[in-house]
Write a protein that holds these residues in place. Sequence first.
Motif, PDB file in Angstrom:
ATOM      1  N   ASP A 265       0.847  -1.184   0.000  1.00  9.96           N
ATOM      2  CA  ASP A 265       0.000   0.000   0.000  1.00  9.96           C
ATOM      3  C   ASP A 265       0.891   1.246   0.000  1.00  9.96           C
ATOM      4  O   ASP A 265       1.520   1.555   1.018  1.00  9.96           O
ATOM      5  CB  ASP A 265      -0.895  -0.012   1.239  1.00  9.96           C
ATOM      6  N   PRO A 266       0.967   1.973  -1.127  1.00  6.21           N
ATOM      7  CA  PRO A 266       1.799   3.180  -1.163  1.00  6.21           C
ATOM      8  C   PRO A 266       1.393   4.232  -0.123  1.00  6.21           C
ATOM      9  O   PRO A 266       2.227   4.998   0.334  1.00  6.21           O
ATOM     10  CB  PRO A 266       1.599   3.712  -2.580  1.00  6.21           C
ATOM     11  N   GLY A 267       0.116   4.266   0.264  1.00  5.64           N
ATOM     12  CA  GLY A 267      -0.329   5.208   1.290  1.00  5.64           C
ATOM     13  C   GLY A 267       0.349   4.939   2.633  1.00  5.64           C
ATOM     14  O   GLY A 267       0.755   5.862   3.342  1.00  5.64           O
ATOM     15  N   LYS A 268       0.465   3.663   2.981  1.00  8.77           N
ATOM     16  CA  LYS A 268       1.170   3.312   4.209  1.00  8.77           C
ATOM     17  C   LYS A 268       2.664   3.564   4.046  1.00  8.77           C
ATOM     18  O   LYS A 268       3.344   3.928   4.998  1.00  8.77           O
ATOM     19  CB  LYS A 268       0.916   1.848   4.564  1.00  8.77           C
ATOM     20  N   GLY A 269       3.167   3.372   2.827  1.00  3.26           N
ATOM     21  CA  GLY A 269       4.577   3.640   2.553  1.00  3.26           C
ATOM     22  C   GLY A 269       4.928   5.105   2.717  1.00  3.26           C
ATOM     23  O   GLY A 269       6.034   5.448   3.134  1.00  3.26           O
ATOM     24  N   GLU A 270       3.961   5.979   2.397  1.00  2.00           N
ATOM     25  CA  GLU A 270       4.194   7.417   2.580  1.00  2.00           C
ATOM     26  C   GLU A 270       4.388   7.743   4.054  1.00  2.00           C
ATOM     27  O   GLU A 270       5.211   8.584   4.419  1.00  2.00           O
ATOM     28  CB  GLU A 270       3.018   8.207   2.008  1.00  2.00           C
ATOM     29  N   LYS A 271       3.644   7.053   4.916  1.00  2.00           N
ATOM     30  CA  LYS A 271       3.799   7.260   6.358  1.00  2.00           C
ATOM     31  C   LYS A 271       5.139   6.709   6.845  1.00  2.00           C
ATOM     32  O   LYS A 271       5.789   7.310   7.699  1.00  2.00           O
ATOM     33  CB  LYS A 271       2.644   6.612   7.100  1.00  2.00           C
ATOM     34  N   VAL A 272       5.562   5.581   6.294  1.00  2.00           N
ATOM     35  CA  VAL A 272       6.857   5.002   6.666  1.00  2.00           C
ATOM     36  C   VAL A 272       7.992   5.911   6.194  1.00  2.00           C
ATOM     37  O   VAL A 272       9.028   6.008   6.840  1.00  2.00           O
ATOM     38  CB  VAL A 272       7.012   3.575   6.083  1.00  2.00           C
ATOM     39  N   PHE A 273       7.771   6.616   5.078  1.00  2.00           N
ATOM     40  CA  PHE A 273       8.799   7.522   4.549  1.00  2.00           C
ATOM     41  C   PHE A 273       9.146   8.622   5.547  1.00  2.00           C
ATOM     42  O   PHE A 273      10.222   9.220   5.459  1.00  2.00           O
ATOM     43  CB  PHE A 273       8.350   8.149   3.219  1.00  2.00           C
ATOM     44  N   GLY A 274       8.299   8.874   6.512  1.00  2.00           N
ATOM     45  CA  GLY A 274       8.599   9.856   7.546  1.00  2.00           C
ATOM     46  C   GLY A 274       9.917   9.566   8.259  1.00  2.00           C
ATOM     47  O   GLY A 274      10.591  10.480   8.730  1.00  2.00           O
TER      48      GLY A 274
END
Length: 176
Positions: A77-86
């Motif tokens: 899920d790229p949306g969850k990946g965006e949060k991990v990118f933090g």
Amino acid sequence: MFDTMTFTKILGGFCGAFLIFLMGKWAAETIYHTGGGHGGEEHAMGYAIEAGGGEGDDDGGAAEEGQSFEELYAAADPGKGEKVFGKCRACHKLEDGANSTGPHLYGVVGRDVGSVSGYGYSGALSEAADVWSPENLDAFLEDPRGYAPGTTMSFAGLNKASDRANLIAYLDSIGD
């Protein structure tokens, strides 16, 4: 002026001060225990700071055990990946050509390793891989120093395979 008694008092003062210094050193070592660990095991000098607990960490570790990276990446899920990118944001930017402490990550998936112009790489990465494929990124993000010994990246890595897969899917959606 200097008789035997004065010399004895001066020597006794130095010996007493030295004894107090040695006892203080021994007490400090006992209190702070800088030597080996219990039963001969070694302890690192410092504290491990877990970066987990964020919103991107809601997948259970048990769900990952039987899945390969390809399966996790296909369901990422790229949306969850965006949060991990933090966790990466402090050193990396997503804008093309905007290097920071680390190179920019715009179009990193499929890009040649060490190919960002204007960034001085340590050289250890180019020995580890040729292209940042999803599999190479997964191995690197799990343990950067284990994957590319000598790398200057100080990040400890992402333990959860689902976080790595989500992050790689997010990075794949950014750029070319």
